[in-house]
Design a protein around this motif. Structure first.
Motif, PDB file in Angstrom:
ATOM      1  N   GLY A 147      -0.089   1.477   1.667  1.00  0.00           N
ATOM      2  CA  GLY A 147      -0.094   3.059   1.731  1.00  0.00           C
ATOM      3  C   GLY A 147      -0.881   3.568   0.874  1.00  0.00           C
ATOM      4  O   GLY A 147      -1.539   2.928   0.035  1.00  0.00           O
ATOM      5  N   PRO A 148      -0.897   4.752   0.422  1.00  0.00           N
ATOM      6  CA  PRO A 148      -1.730   5.515  -0.526  1.00  0.00           C
ATOM      7  C   PRO A 148      -1.235   5.175  -1.730  1.00  0.00           C
ATOM      8  O   PRO A 148      -0.602   5.972  -2.717  1.00  0.00           O
ATOM      9  CB  PRO A 148      -1.665   6.915  -0.354  1.00  0.00           C
ATOM     10  N   LEU A 191     -12.556 -10.223   3.821  1.00  0.00           N
ATOM     11  CA  LEU A 191     -12.021  -9.722   4.972  1.00  0.00           C
ATOM     12  C   LEU A 191     -10.645  -8.965   4.615  1.00  0.00           C
ATOM     13  O   LEU A 191      -9.666  -9.361   3.862  1.00  0.00           O
ATOM     14  CB  LEU A 191     -11.315 -10.753   5.857  1.00  0.00           C
ATOM     15  N   VAL A 192     -10.869  -7.693   5.025  1.00  0.00           N
ATOM     16  CA  VAL A 192      -9.529  -6.829   4.736  1.00  0.00           C
ATOM     17  C   VAL A 192      -8.938  -6.334   5.877  1.00  0.00           C
ATOM     18  O   VAL A 192      -9.433  -5.941   6.978  1.00  0.00           O
ATOM     19  CB  VAL A 192     -10.066  -5.377   3.715  1.00  0.00           C
ATOM     20  N   SER A 193      -7.625  -6.011   5.904  1.00  0.00           N
ATOM     21  CA  SER A 193      -6.900  -5.533   6.946  1.00  0.00           C
ATOM     22  C   SER A 193      -6.721  -3.850   6.873  1.00  0.00           C
ATOM     23  O   SER A 193      -7.207  -3.323   5.727  1.00  0.00           O
ATOM     24  CB  SER A 193      -5.608  -6.259   7.038  1.00  0.00           C
ATOM     25  N   GLU A 194      -6.400  -3.087   7.644  1.00  0.00           N
ATOM     26  CA  GLU A 194      -5.730  -1.839   7.434  1.00  0.00           C
ATOM     27  C   GLU A 194      -4.702  -1.569   6.564  1.00  0.00           C
ATOM     28  O   GLU A 194      -4.812  -0.587   5.604  1.00  0.00           O
ATOM     29  CB  GLU A 194      -5.480  -0.962   8.616  1.00  0.00           C
ATOM     30  N   LEU A 238      16.454  -2.008   8.984  1.00  0.00           N
ATOM     31  CA  LEU A 238      15.134  -1.141   9.229  1.00  0.00           C
ATOM     32  C   LEU A 238      14.579  -1.136   7.795  1.00  0.00           C
ATOM     33  O   LEU A 238      15.212  -0.556   6.947  1.00  0.00           O
ATOM     34  CB  LEU A 238      15.620   0.385   9.444  1.00  0.00           C
ATOM     35  N   ALA A 239      13.241  -1.460   7.858  1.00  0.00           N
ATOM     36  CA  ALA A 239      12.358  -1.524   6.500  1.00  0.00           C
ATOM     37  C   ALA A 239      11.141  -0.468   6.599  1.00  0.00           C
ATOM     38  O   ALA A 239      10.340  -1.054   7.230  1.00  0.00           O
ATOM     39  CB  ALA A 239      11.939  -2.870   6.083  1.00  0.00           C
ATOM     40  N   SER A 240      11.245   0.602   5.839  1.00  0.00           N
ATOM     41  CA  SER A 240      10.018   1.480   6.174  1.00  0.00           C
ATOM     42  C   SER A 240       9.507   1.934   5.030  1.00  0.00           C
ATOM     43  O   SER A 240       9.870   1.866   4.064  1.00  0.00           O
ATOM     44  CB  SER A 240      10.574   2.734   6.682  1.00  0.00           C
ATOM     45  N   SER A 241       8.259   2.061   5.171  1.00  0.00           N
ATOM     46  CA  SER A 241       7.266   2.466   4.122  1.00  0.00           C
ATOM     47  C   SER A 241       7.441   1.478   2.505  1.00  0.00           C
ATOM     48  O   SER A 241       7.827   2.314   1.703  1.00  0.00           O
ATOM     49  CB  SER A 241       7.420   3.953   3.587  1.00  0.00           C
ATOM     50  N   LEU A 242       7.405   0.095   3.021  1.00  0.00           N
ATOM     51  CA  LEU A 242       7.650  -0.605   1.825  1.00  0.00           C
ATOM     52  C   LEU A 242       6.587  -0.317   0.786  1.00  0.00           C
ATOM     53  O   LEU A 242       5.352  -0.225   0.922  1.00  0.00           O
ATOM     54  CB  LEU A 242       7.620  -1.984   2.177  1.00  0.00           C
ATOM     55  N   THR A 243       6.820  -0.465  -0.677  1.00  0.00           N
ATOM     56  CA  THR A 243       6.000  -0.469  -1.618  1.00  0.00           C
ATOM     57  C   THR A 243       5.572   1.084  -1.962  1.00  0.00           C
ATOM     58  O   THR A 243       5.098   1.238  -3.035  1.00  0.00           O
ATOM     59  CB  THR A 243       4.910  -1.054  -1.756  1.00  0.00           C
ATOM     60  N   LEU A 244       6.012   2.223  -1.292  1.00  0.00           N
ATOM     61  CA  LEU A 244       5.537   3.501  -1.335  1.00  0.00           C
ATOM     62  C   LEU A 244       6.978   4.197  -1.745  1.00  0.00           C
ATOM     63  O   LEU A 244       8.061   3.717  -1.767  1.00  0.00           O
ATOM     64  CB  LEU A 244       5.282   4.146   0.203  1.00  0.00           C
ATOM     65  N   PRO A 245       6.623   5.378  -2.601  1.00  0.00           N
ATOM     66  CA  PRO A 245       7.606   6.356  -3.069  1.00  0.00           C
ATOM     67  C   PRO A 245       8.865   6.420  -2.177  1.00  0.00           C
ATOM     68  O   PRO A 245       9.881   6.598  -2.465  1.00  0.00           O
ATOM     69  CB  PRO A 245       7.098   7.605  -3.918  1.00  0.00           C
TER      70      PRO A 245
END
Length: 242
Positions: free
Chosen positions: A20-21, A95-98, A204-211
Motif C-alpha cells: 500500500g502507500p 519485474l514488479v507486481s502491483e 481475516l488479514a486486511s491491509s497488512l503492513t499499513l497503519p
C-alpha cells in the motif's frame, strides 16, 4: 575468423512492491532498494503505478529514461518473447507486481517460466508477501497450507468449493488460503459464515503492513457475532477445520 561471441544475458530481478502507500524503506531492505535504483528496464502490470513506485524509490535518473513494459491480463502469449529482449541484449530487468511479490498470484509467473526455459538467471528479492504475513499471524497450521487464488464468484459454486476445501482442511490438517476483490469481501465473508462449520477457525488479514492493518482469528461461530468485521481493503482469507 572466429565467430562473434554472444552477448552475456541480463538478470531478471523479482522486486517486491509495498502492499500500500508505504515508503519503500519501511518494508524493503536497503540492498533491494539500491538494486532497483540501478535498473533502467522494468516490466510491470501497470506502467503508471510502476512509475509511482520508482519515484518513491528516488531513482537517480529522470523517469522518462526508464523503459517500462507492461505485462498483464491483456498481454498475448506470443508477446512474452518481446519482453525478454532487453535481457537477451545483456540488460538487467526488474519485474514488479502491483503489490507484494512478483509471480505470486501475478501474471509475471508466465514471464518467469519463459526466462527459466531460456536459461536466463532469475533472482527473487526480499520484500513483503501478504500471503506469508497472513499465515504467520493467523496462528493456523503453517506446516501444511494451500493458496487457491480467487474462488468462484457465483454464490452456489463458491459454496460448493468452500465445503470441499473445508473437508480437505479437516482431512489434511491444512490451512486454506485465498483472496478476493476488496469490494466483494463482504459477500465472501457471508459465504464463509454460511457454509463453514461453527468450529472452523477463520482468519481475516486486511491491509497488512499499513497503519490500518487488521489481523484476527476466531471460530466461525464467533465471527457470526461480530459486526462489520471486514473492510473493503486488500484481504487474505484463511481457515482451518478443527
Amino acid at each position: 575468423m572466429s565467430a562473434p561471441q554472444p552477448l552475456p544475458r541480463g538478470t531478471l530481478l523479482l522486486i517486491p512492491v509495498p502492499l500500500g502507500p508505504t515508503p519503500p524503506a519501511a518494508v524493503l531492505p536497503a540492498p533491494v532498494c539500491e538494486q532497483a535504483r540501478q535498473l533502467r528496464h522494468f516490466i510491470a502490470e501497470n506502467a503508471k503505478s510502476a512509475r509511482a513506485f520508482l519515484k518513491s524509490l528516488e531513482i537517480p535518473v529522470p523517469l522518462q529514461e526508464i523503459q517500462i513494459q507492461e505485462l498483464n491480463e491483456h498481454t498475448r502469449a506470443n508477446a512474452l518473447e518481446g519482453l525478454l529482449q532487453p535481457l537477451r541484449q545483456g540488460f538487467d530487468v526488474g519485474l514488479v507486481s502491483e503489490a507484494g511479490c512478483p509471480g505470486v498470484a501475478d501474471p509475471g509467473a508466465d514471464l518467469i517460466r519463459l526466462a527459466q526455459q531460456e536459461g536466463i538467471t532469475v533472482v527473487p528479492l526480499i520484500g513483503p508477501s501478504s500471503l506469508l504475513l497472513a499465515l504467520m499471524g493467523s496462528g493456523l497450521c503453517g506446516q501444511r497450507f494451500a493458496f487457491h487464488g480467487y474462488l468462484p464468484a457465483k454464490e452456489d459454486e463458491r459454496g460448493k468449493r468452500l465445503k470441499a476445501l473445508e473437508q480437505e482442511s479437516r482431512r489434511q490438517n491444512q490451512t486454506q488460503m485465498f483472496i478476493e476483490t476488496p469490494y466483494r469481501n463482504t459477500q465472501m465473508l457471508n459465504s464463509l459464515l454460511q457454509h463453514l462449520a461453527p468450529s472452523t477457525l477463520l482468519c481475516l488479514a486486511s491491509s497488512l503492513t499499513l497503519p490500518q492493518q487488521r489481523l484476527r482469528t476466531l471460530s466461525v461461530a464467533q465471527w457470526r457475532k461480530e459486526e462489520d468485521p471486514v473492510a473493503k481493503e486488500p484481504t487474505v482469507f484463511l481457515f482451518l477445520s478443527v
